[in-house]
Design a protein around this motif. Structure first.
Motif, PDB file in Angstrom:
ATOM      1  N   LYS A  48       0.929  -1.468  -0.300  1.00 13.89           N
ATOM      2  CA  LYS A  48       0.187   0.219   0.458  1.00 13.89           C
ATOM      3  C   LYS A  48       1.203   0.838  -0.418  1.00 13.89           C
ATOM      4  CE  LYS A  48      -3.166  -0.455   3.026  1.00 13.89           C
ATOM      5  NZ  LYS A  48      -4.113  -0.171   4.080  1.00 13.89           N
ATOM      6  N   THR A  49       2.017   1.164   0.500  1.00 11.21           N
ATOM      7  CA  THR A  49       2.564   2.406   0.718  1.00 11.21           C
ATOM      8  C   THR A  49       3.375   3.010  -0.727  1.00 11.21           C
ATOM      9  OG1 THR A  49       3.413   1.750   2.751  1.00 11.21           O
ATOM     10  CG2 THR A  49       4.823   4.121   2.279  1.00 11.21           C
ATOM     11  N   ASN A  50       2.753   4.724  -1.107  1.00 11.28           N
ATOM     12  CA  ASN A  50       3.402   4.686  -2.194  1.00 11.28           C
ATOM     13  C   ASN A  50       3.854   5.738  -1.736  1.00 11.28           C
ATOM     14  OD1 ASN A  50       1.172   3.286  -4.014  1.00 11.28           O
ATOM     15  ND2 ASN A  50      -0.551   4.178  -3.572  1.00 11.28           N
ATOM     16  N   GLN A  51       4.093   6.480  -1.527  1.00 15.15           N
ATOM     17  CA  GLN A  51       4.858   8.215  -1.299  1.00 15.15           C
ATOM     18  C   GLN A  51       6.434   7.967  -0.792  1.00 15.15           C
ATOM     19  OE1 GLN A  51       3.024  11.453   0.537  1.00 15.15           O
ATOM     20  NE2 GLN A  51       0.943  10.252   0.036  1.00 15.15           N
ATOM     21  N   PHE A  52       6.626   7.205   0.233  1.00 18.91           N
ATOM     22  CA  PHE A  52       7.858   7.276   1.142  1.00 18.91           C
ATOM     23  C   PHE A  52       7.813   5.537   0.817  1.00 18.91           C
ATOM     24  CE2 PHE A  52      11.959   7.259   3.316  1.00 18.91           C
ATOM     25  CZ  PHE A  52      12.666   8.750   3.518  1.00 18.91           C
ATOM     26  N   ASN A  53       9.246   5.591  -0.775  1.00 18.19           N
ATOM     27  CA  ASN A  53       8.904   3.794  -1.016  1.00 18.19           C
ATOM     28  C   ASN A  53      10.052   3.922  -1.872  1.00 18.19           C
ATOM     29  OD1 ASN A  53       9.032   1.124  -1.385  1.00 18.19           O
ATOM     30  ND2 ASN A  53       6.953   1.161  -1.047  1.00 18.19           N
ATOM     31  N   LEU A  54      11.299   3.719  -1.584  1.00 18.91           N
ATOM     32  CA  LEU A  54      12.533   3.746  -2.066  1.00 18.91           C
ATOM     33  C   LEU A  54      12.735   2.447  -3.634  1.00 18.91           C
ATOM     34  CD1 LEU A  54      14.685   4.552   0.661  1.00 18.91           C
ATOM     35  CD2 LEU A  54      14.495   6.277  -1.226  1.00 18.91           C
ATOM     36  N   THR A  55      11.741   1.432  -3.314  1.00 16.23           N
ATOM     37  CA  THR A  55      11.572   0.948  -4.918  1.00 16.23           C
ATOM     38  C   THR A  55      10.627   0.393  -5.263  1.00 16.23           C
ATOM     39  OG1 THR A  55      11.583  -1.384  -3.231  1.00 16.23           O
ATOM     40  CG2 THR A  55      13.534  -0.249  -4.252  1.00 16.23           C
ATOM     41  N   THR A  56       9.417   0.921  -4.203  1.00 13.73           N
ATOM     42  CA  THR A  56       7.513  -0.403  -4.144  1.00 13.73           C
ATOM     43  C   THR A  56       7.130  -1.535  -4.151  1.00 13.73           C
ATOM     44  OG1 THR A  56       7.444   2.990  -5.453  1.00 13.73           O
ATOM     45  CG2 THR A  56       5.863   0.601  -5.525  1.00 13.73           C
ATOM     46  N   LYS A  57       8.202  -2.339  -4.439  1.00 15.75           N
ATOM     47  CA  LYS A  57       8.581  -3.953  -4.328  1.00 15.75           C
ATOM     48  C   LYS A  57       7.427  -3.668  -4.122  1.00 15.75           C
ATOM     49  CE  LYS A  57      13.392  -4.400  -6.076  1.00 15.75           C
ATOM     50  NZ  LYS A  57      14.372  -5.212  -5.696  1.00 15.75           N
ATOM     51  N   ARG A  58       6.438  -4.808  -4.380  1.00  9.51           N
ATOM     52  CA  ARG A  58       5.172  -5.250  -3.487  1.00  9.51           C
ATOM     53  C   ARG A  58       5.310  -6.990  -3.035  1.00  9.51           C
ATOM     54  NH1 ARG A  58       3.151  -0.136  -2.986  1.00  9.51           N
ATOM     55  NH2 ARG A  58       1.872   0.820  -4.790  1.00  9.51           N
ATOM     56  N   TYR A  59       5.079  -7.201  -2.092  1.00  7.04           N
ATOM     57  CA  TYR A  59       4.939  -8.440  -1.569  1.00  7.04           C
ATOM     58  C   TYR A  59       3.949  -8.982  -0.912  1.00  7.04           C
ATOM     59  CZ  TYR A  59      10.032  -7.457  -2.796  1.00  7.04           C
ATOM     60  OH  TYR A  59      11.513  -7.932  -3.062  1.00  7.04           O
ATOM     61  N   GLN A  60       3.220 -10.022  -1.396  1.00  7.10           N
ATOM     62  CA  GLN A  60       2.504 -11.185  -0.399  1.00  7.10           C
ATOM     63  C   GLN A  60       3.216 -11.481   0.845  1.00  7.10           C
ATOM     64  OE1 GLN A  60      -0.880 -10.832  -1.655  1.00  7.10           O
ATOM     65  NE2 GLN A  60      -0.046  -9.859  -3.775  1.00  7.10           N
ATOM     66  N   GLN A  61       2.128 -11.978   1.706  1.00  9.89           N
ATOM     67  CA  GLN A  61       2.444 -12.234   3.053  1.00  9.89           C
ATOM     68  C   GLN A  61       3.367 -13.669   3.424  1.00  9.89           C
ATOM     69  OE1 GLN A  61      -0.151 -13.791   6.531  1.00  9.89           O
ATOM     70  NE2 GLN A  61      -1.743 -12.590   5.210  1.00  9.89           N
ATOM     71  N   ASP A  62       3.097 -14.556   2.341  1.00  9.31           N
ATOM     72  CA  ASP A  62       4.042 -15.908   2.018  1.00  9.31           C
ATOM     73  C   ASP A  62       5.244 -15.592   1.144  1.00  9.31           C
ATOM     74  OD1 ASP A  62       3.176 -15.146  -1.150  1.00  9.31           O
ATOM     75  OD2 ASP A  62       2.753 -16.927  -1.391  1.00  9.31           O
ATOM     76  N   GLN A  63       5.594 -14.373   0.758  1.00 14.06           N
ATOM     77  CA  GLN A  63       7.018 -13.531  -0.026  1.00 14.06           C
ATOM     78  C   GLN A  63       7.792 -13.329   1.414  1.00 14.06           C
ATOM     79  OE1 GLN A  63       5.029 -11.480  -3.257  1.00 14.06           O
ATOM     80  NE2 GLN A  63       6.833 -12.589  -4.148  1.00 14.06           N
ATOM     81  N   ILE A  64       6.791 -12.182   1.948  1.00 19.03           N
ATOM     82  CA  ILE A  64       7.896 -11.980   3.641  1.00 19.03           C
ATOM     83  C   ILE A  64       8.388 -12.723   4.477  1.00 19.03           C
ATOM     84  CG2 ILE A  64       7.537 -10.103   5.124  1.00 19.03           C
ATOM     85  CD1 ILE A  64       7.647  -8.970   3.155  1.00 19.03           C
TER      86      ILE A  64
END
Lengths: 77, 584
Positions: free
Chosen positions: B445-461
């Motif tokens: 969800k974070t768009n503004q202060f996000n240096l790489t904007t990589k999106r990760y699902q729970q299982d990936q985290i």
């Protein structure tokens, strides 16, 4: 009553009102396909507050056929 | 039914959708055991209305099995991100749907297990081959049994068979985070079986949802679409007179507004109760009203039948400014985008004004009858989220804290003095089972202060956090006005001589208080202790992440090719006003 019928047909098939007449059928209107015919049927039933029998719906080959059904159901055209 | 709501409208609109380059994109597949004519067109139109660029795939008539089981099918070539698997009970039960008792009870029991396995296998296969999120409609529980009222005495009657299949599919797949259920029986409860099913249409074209109700069904599907692309509105902005209570406080007075004790008053209480419930799950409420502040706030604080009180609102604008000016101020004080707002106002002129000036705000077409307000609110499908975390529920308190922070900042005046008096504490913690859902949510969800904007699902985290060569940690921020919860995340890849920052983000409501600096500085100190020479990170620009653009540069990183690099021998900028606690 023709006017109201043609209006619905024109809206459902998204064609100009003056292209619609009693002889309008899948043969002369390319926008008329097998699925949106059911959508048309549903709209006409809703707007005229009637429910056709299944066999009656199978007899509809052109717009004028709706008028015959209206007569049968006592709707003045 | 209005014309814009009937299927003919959607079929025709679908033909005229032009290719648009919206920021939100989604690949949607529809797999069904019956004719899905009209569904695809409606979903494309509704997505277009919501500014979602959507591409669709529809399985050929009853070909869903082949599509799912063959790894090289057109379905998988399409690369679905969201797959609706719409199965119907007649198809799944076959002849048993009509003659359940021709089969012995033991076989009926076995049938439940077999069907649950079959459907579970389909779900797991889709996920394995495509990683698509799957939305399964559960099976319609029949309202008829040949046994009539004595069906209830029958072990494993046809209704029980269907209920068991539905329950077991849920329970056996509850750990599958990529599966959600669209509750078909709830849909039928809402509109009625006699309305949503027409024998005539079923016999004519195997339609299992009547033409009139296809757009309503797609509305239910859109809840999932909105949640997946992240169209989850965060804040409801409310007018007061004739919106939260009946009448006008400035004219009718405290004792004469309608709130509670008469039919009209009850409708406003009901509306407020629905709003309160949304507030408790984390939707922020704000006031935008033209009124004398003292008159209106007195109602909020003192009226015996008022449900929402001052503390339920994250931002209060009661003044004589126009609605648009106030909306801008609310957005800036809450630090959320105008595209997160839903606006309720009984006055059509105000609504038109806001619609014209701020097209990113959802302006609700509130009917003039207040009896309909609660229903209008509960019918909205823009507050959906696939999972509500503990943080969501806490969010309302955080925004209340935020309001008090702004008031405090205005009182103190000097920003540095303000920061010193805030008693900010940052707790850095390794990812664990409690924080993993939130960490994933922040990356999504974070768009503004996000240096790489990589999106990760729970299982990936979760797999990153098990990896010895990765650091996955979160920052929980609190101050004298309360706990902000987990608002910062970084993911670091450890190499022998260098660490690479894969993800570094901070929720927008915390930006600018030095939290980002303390997170990074303690990370560098740790690298230094472990004899790591360099810390590297990328800044990947997007439309929204400008606030993070100069972060590495201002911290003292040097640009080299694609990377920003920090030599751990350098001195580190470390904010003095923050207390850091490390919890490993």
């Amino acid at each position: 009553m023709s006017e109201k019928l043609y209006q619905i047909v024109s809206e459902v098939f998204n064609v100009e009102l003056n292209k619609i007449n009693d002889n309008t059928s899948p043969e002369n209107l390319e926008e008329w396909d097998s699925f949106n015919f059911y959508v048309l049927l549903d709209q006409i039933e809703n707007k005229f507050n009637i429910k056709f029998d299944l066999d009656e719906t199978l007899e509809i080959k052109k717009i004028g056929d709706f008028k015959k059904l209206f007569e049968k159901y006592g709707i003045n055209t | 039914m209005k014309n814009e709501e009937n299927l003919a409208y959607f079929l025709n609109e679908a033909k005229s959708i032009k290719a648009q380059n919206f920021e939100k994109k989604l690949q949607i597949a529809l797999l069904g055991s019956f004719t899905l004519n009209g569904f695809e067109e409606t979903i494309r139109v509704k997505c277009n209305q919501q500014k979602i660029e959507c591409r669709t795939y529809v399985s050929d008539y009853n070909q869903y099995n082949q599509d799912i089981l063959k790894k090289d099918s057109k379905f998988y070539q399409f690369k679905p991100e969201l797959t609706f698997l719409i199965l119907d009970v007649r198809h799944i039960l076959g002849e048993l749907y009509f003659h359940p008792y021709s089969t012995p009870v033991l076989e009926r029991k076995e049938l439940v297990a077999t069907k649950v396995n079959e459907i579970t296998n389909l779900i797991k296969t889709i996920i394995k081959y495509s990683n698509s999120r799957v939305i399964l409609t559960d099976l319609q529980v029949p309202t008829y049994s040949p046994y009539g009222i004595s069906e209830q005495n029958e072990e494993f009657g046809v209704k029980q068979i269907v209920r068991e299949i539905n329950t077991k599919i849920r329970s056996e797949n509850k750990d599958e985070s990529l599966l959600s259920i669209l509750d078909f029986n709830e849909f039928i409860q809402k509109y009625g079986e006699e309305n949503i099913f027409s024998y005539k249409q079923f016999f004519s074209g195997d339609m299992k949802i009547s033409i009139e109700y296809i757009p309503k069904f797609v509305d239910e599907m859109m809840r999932f679409v909105n949640a997946v692309v992240g169209i989850t509105k965060k804040c409801i902005v409310l007018d007061l007179d004739n919106t939260l209570w009946g009448g006008i406080i400035g004219e009718d007075g405290f004792d004469n507004i309608k709130l509670g004790d008469d039919p009209i008053g009850r409708s406003f209480v009901e509306f407020q109760k629905r709003l309160l419930a949304l507030n408790q799950r984390g939707i922020i409420l704000a006031i935008n009203s033209k009124n004398n502040f003292d008159d209106a706030i007195k109602v909020i604080n003192e009226h015996p039948n008022m449900i929402l009180r001052e503390n339920n609102f994250g931002c209060i604008k009661i003044n004589w400014n126009d609605k648009v000016t106030n909306l801008h101020e609310i957005a800036s004080e809450l630090n959320i985008g105008l595209d997160s707002f839903v606006f309720f106002d009984d006055d059509p002129i105000n609504r038109e004004f806001v619609k014209n000036q701020l097209n990113q705000v959802i302006v609700v077409d509130l009917p003039s009858d207040s009896a309909k307000f609660a229903h209008v609110l509960t019918e909205m499908n823009v507050f959906e989220s696939l999972m509500i975390t503990e943080e969501d529920a806490k969010r309302k308190d955080m925004y209340l804290g935020q309001r008090k922070r702004v008031e405090f900042e205005n009182k103190i005046g000097d920003f540095n003095k303000f920061l010193k008096q805030m008693n900010i504490q940052v707790l850095i913690k390794k990812a664990d089972s409690f924080s993993i859902p939130r960490i994933s949510q922040l990356t999504l969800k974070t768009n503004q202060f996000n240096l790489t904007t990589k999106r990760y699902q729970q299982d990936q985290i979760s797999s990153f956090s098990d990896d010895k060569n990765k650091i996955v940690e979160s920052a929980q921020v609190s101050d004298k006005f309360g706990d902000n919860g987990i608002t910062g995340v970084y993911i670091v890849e450890k190499k022998d001589t260098e660490w690479i920052i894969d993800t570094f983000l901070l929720s927008c409501r915390i930006i600018g208080r030095g939290v980002e600096d303390i997170m990074l500085s303690q990370l560098i100190e740790r690298a230094r202790k472990e004899n790591v020479k360099k810390i590297k990170g990328k800044f990947i620009p997007t439309i929204k992440n400008k606030p993070a653009e100069n972060f590495y540069k201002e911290f003292g990183f040097k640009e080299e090719g694609d990377f920003w690099i920090f030599d751990t021998e350098q001195t580190i900028k470390k904010p003095e006003h923050i207390k850091m606690i490390k919890n490993e």
